[in-house]
Motif scaffolding. Structure first.
Motif, short mmCIF file in Angstrom:
data_model
loop_
_atom_site.label_atom_id
_atom_site.label_comp_id
_atom_site.label_asym_id
_atom_site.label_seq_id
_atom_site.Cartn_x
_atom_site.Cartn_y
_atom_site.Cartn_z
N LEU A 121 0.85 -1.18 0.00
CA LEU A 121 0.00 0.00 0.00
C LEU A 121 0.89 1.23 0.00
N VAL A 122 0.50 2.26 -0.74
CA VAL A 122 1.34 3.45 -0.92
C VAL A 122 0.48 4.70 -0.72
N ILE A 162 -7.00 11.47 15.79
CA ILE A 162 -6.97 10.42 14.79
C ILE A 162 -5.89 10.68 13.75
N LYS A 163 -5.51 9.65 13.05
CA LYS A 163 -4.52 9.75 11.97
C LYS A 163 -5.18 9.34 10.66
N ALA A 164 -4.54 9.72 9.57
CA ALA A 164 -5.02 9.38 8.24
C ALA A 164 -3.84 9.41 7.29
N VAL A 165 -4.06 8.96 6.07
CA VAL A 165 -3.04 9.12 5.03
C VAL A 165 -3.40 10.35 4.21
N ASN A 166 -2.40 10.94 3.58
CA ASN A 166 -2.68 11.96 2.57
C ASN A 166 -2.67 11.27 1.21
N ALA A 167 -3.74 11.47 0.45
CA ALA A 167 -3.95 10.74 -0.80
C ALA A 167 -3.52 11.53 -2.03
N GLY A 168 -2.54 12.42 -1.88
CA GLY A 168 -1.99 13.07 -3.08
C GLY A 168 -1.51 12.03 -4.07
N ILE A 169 -0.83 11.02 -3.55
CA ILE A 169 -0.59 9.79 -4.29
C ILE A 169 -1.14 8.66 -3.44
N LEU A 170 -1.78 7.67 -4.09
CA LEU A 170 -2.40 6.57 -3.35
C LEU A 170 -2.45 5.34 -4.28
N GLY A 171 -2.15 4.18 -3.71
CA GLY A 171 -2.24 2.96 -4.51
C GLY A 171 -1.47 1.82 -3.89
N GLY A 172 -0.84 1.01 -4.74
CA GLY A 172 -0.05 -0.11 -4.26
C GLY A 172 -0.30 -1.37 -5.06
N ASN A 174 -1.49 -4.33 -3.49
CA ASN A 174 -2.51 -5.16 -2.86
C ASN A 174 -3.89 -4.78 -3.39
N ILE A 175 -4.23 -5.33 -4.54
CA ILE A 175 -5.47 -4.96 -5.21
C ILE A 175 -6.69 -5.44 -4.43
N ASN A 176 -6.59 -6.58 -3.78
CA ASN A 176 -7.72 -7.07 -2.98
C ASN A 176 -8.07 -6.09 -1.87
N PHE A 177 -7.04 -5.54 -1.21
CA PHE A 177 -7.30 -4.54 -0.18
C PHE A 177 -7.97 -3.31 -0.79
N ILE A 178 -7.43 -2.85 -1.92
CA ILE A 178 -7.97 -1.63 -2.56
C ILE A 178 -9.45 -1.80 -2.87
N LYS A 179 -9.82 -2.97 -3.39
CA LYS A 179 -11.23 -3.19 -3.75
C LYS A 179 -12.12 -3.26 -2.51
#
Length: 558
Positions: A121-122, A162-172, A174-179
């Motif tokens: 995950l990225v 709380i924490k979060a990611v910044n989605a300026g770039i997002l992906g990776g 692990n396609i199963n996780f993404i879906k």
């Protein structure tokens, strides 16, 4: 790794009339152009997920070089128009191979590090919530929503802030996780759609995209690979909008939120597009010719400009005019009626200051009276400067704008070389003294997200205002100067090395500073020089021979 982007254009929001969160519509188009063109330049391929209206804009009109276009969003319905991140969620859900989604306000000037592409995950970075962005909306969600994904409910209960990611770039990979994540995001929105009118829907975007991504990964024990390692408070992003630092100090920019609304940052971005891809810059300006594009309106008064080649020829001529004149006399026009001059019969920024002054209840009547009197004097002084400015050749100022985008890196790109760099004051700038900080107030009104200006209060004192001739808006920009910056400009009326300037400036501080804090003092001077270069008040000085000949000639004439 597939590089992908998402854009959805609402048929009821024309892209030449709506800014889509940017300071002006043209900047929205320029942002997409620069983001796509840099991705294509670095990686050779980038795919677009979009709808038909956006396809018409980016592909048929702008001609951006996407390697593949997926018109997948035509029939995609979102329950609330403010939930713009849903368009990206749909794109994520359609991926079957490793990918990196890059937002249209992210700009790469160098290939991303290889370690990113091995990550399951990225994301851009981890961010921690502050009240302004996350916590206030979180309280609304907890109060009004009837459904939360289990991983979100757990984080809300156990993690403060709380924490979060910044989605300026997002992906990776692990396609199963993404879906699974995308399905959960759609459910998060759908099962609370009846409550959306009770919350800040704009703020909800970061929860079902960025916070959910982090929560689900954390629940599953999956590590996230980050481009930026630091944990950043969501309102404390720095330097991600500094186009002047590209490419010498920065190769990744992301115009997060307020950066897109800041006119100064947008102008920097536009200048970078013009520098790297002039064909696309002028193509966008042609589209905006009859729209609101104030920084280029004057250029279109030149009726001989009808094709891209005309602009390129003018660019070449303007650069030559500036480089041939910068060390000698600023070229002036033959008469004030020339159609290529810049001046403003109504100075919008002065009217803005006047209106702002009226609406300052914190000022006493006596102080407000002093301020009104000083503003009248300041206005007269600015108009006098504008009268002189309109005699400066258009070519000279445009040439300055074309070359000034490289000044910062030329002077400060290599730290070890800074002391020996030669600099000089730009001949065309002027300083106006005032009783109130009008330059600071202008920035308070016009800049976005700058804490210093947001906290600025109008109080009497002794202030200095830098007036820089411009080819857009009112014919000038006005910046606040502190006294040390003013002294620096006075010393640079003749060229000097930065090392020599350090030595000259030591006379203005106490002996204790020189003895015990010299490094800090020199750092302060460098910071001021960087600011003055960005304001186009200081330039690199290289043509020593021309300067010597100029001095000799003036002595002989005398």
């Amino acid at each position: 790794m597939n590089f992908i982007q998402t854009l959805y254009i609402d048929k009821f929001r024309h892209p030449l009339e709506n800014s889509y969160g940017w300071a002006a519509p043209e900047y929205h188009l320029m942002g997409w152009a620069l983001s796509c063109l840099q991705l294509n330049k670095i990686y050779g391929h980038v795919e677009l997920y979009t709808n038909s209206y956006a396809t018409e804009l980016l592909i048929n009109t702008l001609g951006l070089p996407y390697s593949k276009v997926h018109t997948t969003h035509d029939d995609f319905y979102i329950v609330n128009e403010n939930l713009w991140a849903l368009y990206k969620i749909l794109t994520y859900s359609l991926q079957d191979e490793p990918f990196l989604h890059v937002d249209g306000d992210v700009f790469l000037f160098k290939a991303l590090p290889a370690f990113l592409f091995s990550g399951e995950l990225v994301a851009q970075n981890m961010e921690v919530a502050t009240p302004e962005v996350y916590s206030n909306t979180q309280n609304q969600l907890v109060k009004h929503f009837s459904y939360f994904p289990d991983c979100v409910r757990t984080e809300f209960a156990n993690t403060i802030p709380i924490k979060a990611v910044n989605a300026g770039i997002l992906g990776g990979k692990n396609i199963n996780f993404i879906k699974e994540y995308a399905d959960l995001a759609f459910e998060y929105v759908d099962r609370n759609k009846q409550h959306l009118s009770l919350i800040n829907t704009h703020g909800f975007n970061v929860f079902f995209e960025q916070h959910l991504f982090y929560c689900l990964a954390n629940e599953k024990g999956l590590p996230i690979t980050f481009l930026i390692k630091e944990l950043i408070e969501d309102d404390k992003y720095r330097h991600l909008g500094d186009f002047h630092e590209v490419p010498c100090k920065n190769n990744y920019l992301h115009l997060i939120g307020e950066y897109k609304r800041d006119e100064y940052t947008c102008k920097q971005m536009a200048a970078k597009l013009r520098e790297l891809y002039p064909e696309y810059y002028y193509r966008i300006m042609s589209l905006c010719k009859t729209e609101s594009a104030p920084h280029t309106i004057s250029m279109y008064a030149r009726k001989e400009f009808t094709e891209i080649k005309d602009y390129k020829q003018f660019n070449k001529k303007a650069k030559e005019t500036y480089s041939n004149s910068v060390c000698v006399e600023i070229p002036k026009i033959a008469n004030n009626g020339d159609s290529t001059t810049i001046h403003s019969s109504k100075i919008f920024i002065l009217e803005l200051l006047t209106n702002c002054l009226r609406e300052m209840p914190s000022l006493s009547d006596a102080t407000k009276g002093e301020a009104q009197k000083d503003l009248k004097k300041f206005s007269r002084d600015v108009r006098e400067v504008l009268r002189r400015n309109k005699e400066i050749q258009y070519d000279y100022l445009y040439g300055r704008d074309l070359v000034s985008v490289t000044w910062f890196c030329e002077l400060f790109g290599n730290d070890s070389e800074i002391p020996n760099k030669m600099i000089a004051k730009c001949n065309e700038v002027e300083i106006i003294k005032s009783m109130f900080d009008w330059g600071g107030l202008i920035n308070k009104i016009t800049r976005v997200g700058i804490e210093y200006y947001e906290a600025l209060e109008l109080e009497p004192g002794e202030f200095y205002n830098l007036v820089v001739p411009e080819l857009f808006t009112d014919g000038c920009s006005i910046e606040d100067l502190d006294e040390m910056e003013k002294i620096i400009l006075e010393h640079l009326s003749e060229p000097s090395s930065i090392k020599e300037l350090f030595e000259s400036m030591q006379m203005y501080v106490e002996d204790d500073i020189i003895k015990n804090h010299l490094d800090e003092f020199e750092h302060l001077i460098i910071v001021m020089l960087k600011q003055l270069v960005q304001k186009k008040a200081i330039r690199p000085f290289e043509n020593k021979q021309v300067y010597v000949e100029q001095i000799i000639s003036s002595v002989q004439t005398a």
